[in-house]
Motif scaffolding. Structure first.
Motif, short mmCIF file in Angstrom:
data_model
loop_
_atom_site.label_atom_id
_atom_site.label_comp_id
_atom_site.label_asym_id
_atom_site.label_seq_id
_atom_site.Cartn_x
_atom_site.Cartn_y
_atom_site.Cartn_z
N ILE A 223 0.66 -1.19 0.03
CA ILE A 223 -0.05 0.02 -0.17
C ILE A 223 0.86 1.34 -0.19
N ALA A 224 1.99 1.25 0.85
CA ALA A 224 2.88 2.17 0.80
C ALA A 224 3.38 2.54 -0.44
N GLU A 225 3.90 1.56 -1.24
CA GLU A 225 4.47 1.74 -2.42
C GLU A 225 3.59 2.39 -3.45
N ARG A 226 2.17 1.84 -3.50
CA ARG A 226 1.46 2.57 -4.38
C ARG A 226 1.25 3.79 -4.11
N LEU A 227 1.20 4.29 -2.61
CA LEU A 227 1.17 5.87 -2.56
C LEU A 227 2.19 6.44 -3.21
N ARG A 228 3.52 5.75 -2.60
CA ARG A 228 4.77 6.61 -3.36
C ARG A 228 4.79 6.85 -4.77
N LYS A 229 4.66 5.83 -5.55
CA LYS A 229 4.50 5.80 -6.91
C LYS A 229 3.41 7.19 -7.37
N ALA A 230 2.13 6.88 -6.62
CA ALA A 230 1.27 8.02 -7.05
C ALA A 230 1.53 9.53 -6.91
N PHE A 231 2.43 9.81 -5.57
CA PHE A 231 2.93 10.75 -5.34
C PHE A 231 3.88 11.24 -6.10
N ALA A 232 4.88 10.51 -6.60
CA ALA A 232 5.97 10.84 -7.53
C ALA A 232 5.31 11.23 -8.94
N ALA A 233 4.17 10.51 -9.39
CA ALA A 233 3.71 10.79 -10.55
C ALA A 233 2.82 12.08 -10.58
N LEU A 234 2.70 12.50 -9.54
CA LEU A 234 1.55 13.74 -9.47
C LEU A 234 2.21 14.93 -10.13
N GLU A 235 1.41 15.55 -11.08
CA GLU A 235 1.81 16.76 -11.91
C GLU A 235 0.72 17.92 -11.48
N MET A 236 1.67 19.07 -10.96
CA MET A 236 1.07 19.96 -10.38
C MET A 236 1.81 21.39 -10.95
N LEU A 237 1.32 22.17 -11.58
CA LEU A 237 1.88 23.45 -12.06
C LEU A 237 2.01 24.44 -11.10
N PRO A 238 2.95 25.16 -10.83
CA PRO A 238 3.96 25.31 -11.51
C PRO A 238 5.14 24.43 -11.25
N LEU A 239 4.88 23.33 -10.42
CA LEU A 239 6.03 22.42 -10.01
C LEU A 239 6.49 21.57 -11.21
N PRO A 240 7.52 21.28 -11.23
CA PRO A 240 8.16 20.46 -12.30
C PRO A 240 7.94 18.96 -12.12
N PRO A 241 7.60 18.17 -12.91
CA PRO A 241 7.20 16.86 -12.66
C PRO A 241 8.23 16.31 -11.65
N GLY A 242 7.57 15.23 -10.88
CA GLY A 242 8.54 14.31 -9.97
C GLY A 242 8.70 15.30 -8.65
N SER A 243 8.27 16.62 -8.54
CA SER A 243 8.65 17.36 -7.29
C SER A 243 8.00 16.76 -6.11
N VAL A 244 6.75 16.29 -6.15
CA VAL A 244 6.27 15.70 -4.92
C VAL A 244 6.45 14.43 -4.70
N THR A 245 7.40 14.09 -3.54
CA THR A 245 7.60 12.83 -3.18
C THR A 245 7.64 12.64 -1.57
N ALA A 246 7.65 11.36 -1.15
CA ALA A 246 7.56 11.28 0.10
C ALA A 246 8.21 10.06 0.82
N SER A 247 8.64 10.15 1.84
CA SER A 247 9.27 9.11 2.69
C SER A 247 8.42 8.55 3.41
N PHE A 248 8.52 6.82 3.54
CA PHE A 248 7.78 6.14 4.37
C PHE A 248 8.40 5.46 5.54
N GLY A 249 7.66 5.32 6.60
CA GLY A 249 7.99 4.17 7.40
C GLY A 249 7.02 3.54 8.02
N ILE A 250 7.18 2.20 8.08
CA ILE A 250 6.29 1.12 8.19
C ILE A 250 6.33 0.54 9.64
N TYR A 251 5.22 0.23 10.10
CA TYR A 251 5.55 -0.70 11.51
C TYR A 251 4.07 -1.36 11.67
#
Length: 291
Positions: A223-251
């Motif tokens: 589930i975290a991997e799906r979220l990570r990929k979805a964030f990385a693929a997010l396109e939002m002007l005026p941000l360049p592609p790939g600007s939105v990423t996140a780091s995850f911790g699982i427990y």
């Protein structure tokens, strides 16, 4: 004229009680007048017997009449006591037009409005205003219930803690309004990728927590991997592609774990994901075994 009198009588509890008591008190006199007017003689014994019956009947009628008139007030008091003890809704129908009916309708309306105000205040107190996700307070309330349920049913529960990478740089370079748009978009992606019974909350500026009931760490990683990929693929002007990423911790929570311990373990994994390059997922169990 009679219609007006009846309308006044319906709307006045005082007049109803006065009329009832007047009729009941004078019932012996009314009975005697009716008896003599019917042509019967004035013998003492029949008159005494008639007076006794009329007095008893008047007393009984007065008692029943007063009980009937005041019954809605007793029902109102009982409903209010139940509401105070158990909460819930207070559904009362005003069955009369007199003062008791007015009070019943007013109490029902006030309680309904108060309940609505309390629900709105609770929603405001437990919801992040920007993203619409729960906040830390809401998370604390819900997670305790989920942990108790998981313990009773011997089911797993996992937590995903994630933090947007270099979010301060987005605010500094493009302004806080763009940063707010990023947070809203991230929250929407979280809702899209979670199941209906999963819990999601914004617990800090750019930090989010996802609670996954009935979920092992392996599934939480997916589930975290799906979220990570979805964030990385997010396109939002005026941000360049790939600007939105996140780091995850699982427990994955162990039996008896408290919320603070769960968040602490997930946060350690999140810190490791940040330290080792960002835009990645770290598993608290894996970190513990590596050590």
């Amino acid at each position: 004229m009679p219609t007006r009198i009846l309308r006044i009588l319906r709307r006045s509890l005082t007049l109803k009680i006065f009329t009832l008591c007047f009729v009941c008190v004078h019932m012996p006199l009314i009975a005697v007048i009716a008896y003599l007017g019917s042509g019967f003689g004035a013998e003492p014994m029949p008159l005494l017997f008639l007076l006794l019956i009329a007095t008893v009947a008047g007393t009984g009628l007065c008692f029943l009449g007063l009980w009937w008139l005041i019954r809605p007030l007793k029902e109102l008091a009982s409903a209010v006591e139940t509401y105070q003890a158990n909460g819930g809704s207070l559904n009362l129908a005003a069955r009369s037009e007199d003062e008791i009916g007015t009070v019943t309708a007013a109490v029902s309306t006030m309680v309904t409005r108060m309940d609505g105000a309390v629900r709105r205040l609770h929603h405001q107190a437990t919801t992040d205003a920007l993203t619409g996700l729960g906040n830390r307070r809401w998370l604390s309330e819900r997670v305790d219930d989920e942990l108790a349920r998981a313990s009773r049913q011997a089911e797993p529960l996992s937590v995903v803690l994630f933090d947007l990478d270099l979010f301060k740089a987005i605010n500094d370079s493009h302004g806080h309004h763009v940063g707010d748009q990023v947070l809203v978009a991230v929250a929407q992606l979280v809702r899209t990728h979670l199941r209906r019974y999963d819990l999601a909350a914004r617990i800090g500026g750019e930090e989010f927590c996802v609670v996954l009931p009935r979920t092992r760490r392996a599934d939480a990683l997916m589930i975290a991997e799906r979220l990570r990929k979805a964030f990385a693929a997010l396109e939002m002007l005026p941000l360049p592609p790939g600007s939105v990423t996140a780091s995850f911790g699982i427990y994955e929570a162990a039996p008896g774990d408290a919320l603070q311990h769960i968040l602490s373990m997930a946060d350690k994994a999140l810190y490791d994901a940040k330290r080792t390059g960002r835009n990645r997922i770290a598993d608290a169990a894996q970190l513990a075994s590596d050590r």
